[in-house]
Write a protein that holds these residues in place. Sequence first.
Motif, short mmCIF file in Angstrom:
data_model
loop_
_atom_site.label_atom_id
_atom_site.label_comp_id
_atom_site.label_asym_id
_atom_site.label_seq_id
_atom_site.Cartn_x
_atom_site.Cartn_y
_atom_site.Cartn_z
N CYS A 468 -5.21 -2.31 4.15
CA CYS A 468 -4.12 -2.95 3.41
C CYS A 468 -3.30 -3.77 4.40
O CYS A 468 -2.79 -3.23 5.38
CB CYS A 468 -3.25 -1.90 2.73
N ASP A 470 -0.48 -5.02 4.10
CA ASP A 470 0.96 -4.78 4.06
C ASP A 470 1.40 -3.60 4.92
O ASP A 470 2.56 -3.48 5.25
CB ASP A 470 1.41 -4.50 2.61
N CYS A 471 0.49 -2.69 5.24
CA CYS A 471 0.97 -1.49 5.93
C CYS A 471 0.12 -1.06 7.11
O CYS A 471 0.44 -0.07 7.77
CB CYS A 471 1.09 -0.34 4.93
N GLY A 502 -0.53 3.36 4.46
CA GLY A 502 -0.24 3.67 3.05
C GLY A 502 1.11 3.10 2.66
O GLY A 502 2.09 3.28 3.38
N CYS A 503 1.13 2.38 1.52
CA CYS A 503 2.39 1.83 1.01
C CYS A 503 2.23 1.62 -0.49
O CYS A 503 1.20 1.96 -1.06
CB CYS A 503 2.73 0.51 1.72
N CYS A 506 -0.81 -0.52 -1.82
CA CYS A 506 -2.17 0.01 -1.82
C CYS A 506 -2.21 1.40 -2.44
O CYS A 506 -3.16 2.16 -2.21
CB CYS A 506 -2.74 0.02 -0.41
ZN LIG Z 1 -0.56 -0.58 2.04
#
Ligand SMILES: [Zn+2]
Length: 576
Positions: A468, A470-471, A502-503, A506
């Motif tokens: 992911c 984003d994280c 993990g965020c 996702c």
């Molecule tokens: Zn994420």
Amino acid sequence: MPATLDEILLREKLVSPDQLRQAVEHQKMHGGRLGNVLVKLGMIGDDQVTSAMSRLYGIPAVDPLELEIDPAVLKLVPLETALKYQVLPISRVGATLKLAMADPTNVLAMDDIKFMTGYNVDPALASEAAISEAIKRHYGNVEEDERKKEIEDLVSFIDEDQAESLELEAEDDGTLNLAALEKAAEEAPVIRLVNYILTDSVRRGASDIHLEPYEKEYRVRYRIDGLLQHIMSPPLKLRDAIVSRVKIMAKLDIAEKRLPQDGRIMMKMMLNGKKKQIDLRVSILPTLHGEKIVMRLLDKENLRLDMTKLGFEAESLAKFTRAIFKPYGMVLVTGPTGSGKTNTLYSSIAQLNRVDTNIMTAEDPVEFQLPGINQVQMKEQIGLNFAAALRSFLRQDPNVILVGEIRDFETAEIAIKAALTGHLVLSTLHTNDAPSTISRLMNMGIEPFLVATSVHLIAAQRLVRRLCADCKVVDDKNPQVLIDAGFTPAEAKTVKVYKPKGCAACNDRGYKGRVGLYEVMEITDDIRELILVGASTIELKRKAVEQGMITLRRSGLIKAMNGVTSLEEVIRETVL
Ligand SMILES: [Zn+2]
């Protein structure tokens, strides 16, 4: 001062005159902007085109995937407009809105957005691929929140008001009242719930929907990126009404509750302002606590037909593209079940699909229907197998033939004959890597000289999960661990790899989507000679690597160092 993109690319020797000619030819036939065509053909990187355009127009380049964007800025430009013009608002200063654009010469887009927002537009350049991905990511988050709220509203609405009226009364003899069953299935809340599940699963990119009754619970799960996820638990009382509704949609017998049934649902839906057709294969199986439904989504857009997005390294893609554009010969894609072979083949066919080309496929099963392609479903019971289909194909004047899989001598023999008599043949084999495919064909009984002359290219592939974006976080690995994984000692000193965290974006899994690893072996003259003298798989591999073949492991390491996937994924899916 160069005035056009091709001049700048030529002057800086980013492409050769020959490549440029090929790209212009391709552009004439298939359309598209020159930069994109060059990228698609694997002749140049996305970032190189963007940076050349940036110099050409004197507009700064940005990577929208690296930027934090204020949600208030995103709200200024609606999703439909962002998609229509392939733009992304990235920041706002005073009366000026900074806009990432794939085509900064699109004055119409700038005027429209200026009018719509009331801001002056200051363009920045970004590749089309990066903008698409960024639109998906940034606008996706906004959508996700709205979706969660919608689902809560829907389930609570059913819970409170309607569930009671949907309970079904069994007749005295224990059978269900058909009329009641039909009526329950037509009740608005059930229709809404089933429609919601169908559309929601598409929006989330699920591949399967599971509707499962248990003793005390009804559970809805989706399979996303290969893993099942719990989505919601509607009231258990709705169980029979949901099954009936799905059966009606799939044109199945709603009275039959003791035997398994299979059907299909075709539906159209609007997604991000675009009309989309979804095919669902429906399977219903009676279990201890009621009928379990599994629906497989056959979403053509999940099928990625754009070859540049599959995960090929640029040089591997260039080789692969060259091979499938040859008028004859065999191109094989190998790997275990679920490694994305079908997707690669469909993408190849989509590229070759032109009005002057007759493409025929023998498939088991036909997963996606592609317009303009003659697809044939195998029916083993009546003797229509791959070999029989191939034999008939040869009398149907084909240019390109796709055979689902080569698993026996008979199929291999006809496929090779087709490849040697002026047809391009695409197929798959279950082998672990590209070089071992040669010995597999010989073990089936094919003569070395036939293998050497008919096969032009073999691509082995695997799928790994994408981190992911984003994280993901930097994974501090001991250099020795990196060396053991296959990095060179020099690389191990500088390489950075990443791991999942993990965020919200996702669902706390740390991974989002999948990407292919590719090992592309061209049958060069040297390799051909080795095959003819009966060289071993190891010798073939050594020669191929010497000639620049990127192995599956190496393809994975490249993606690990670019932060696309984690080292763990690569180690799990490939061998050194
Ligand atoms: Zn994420």
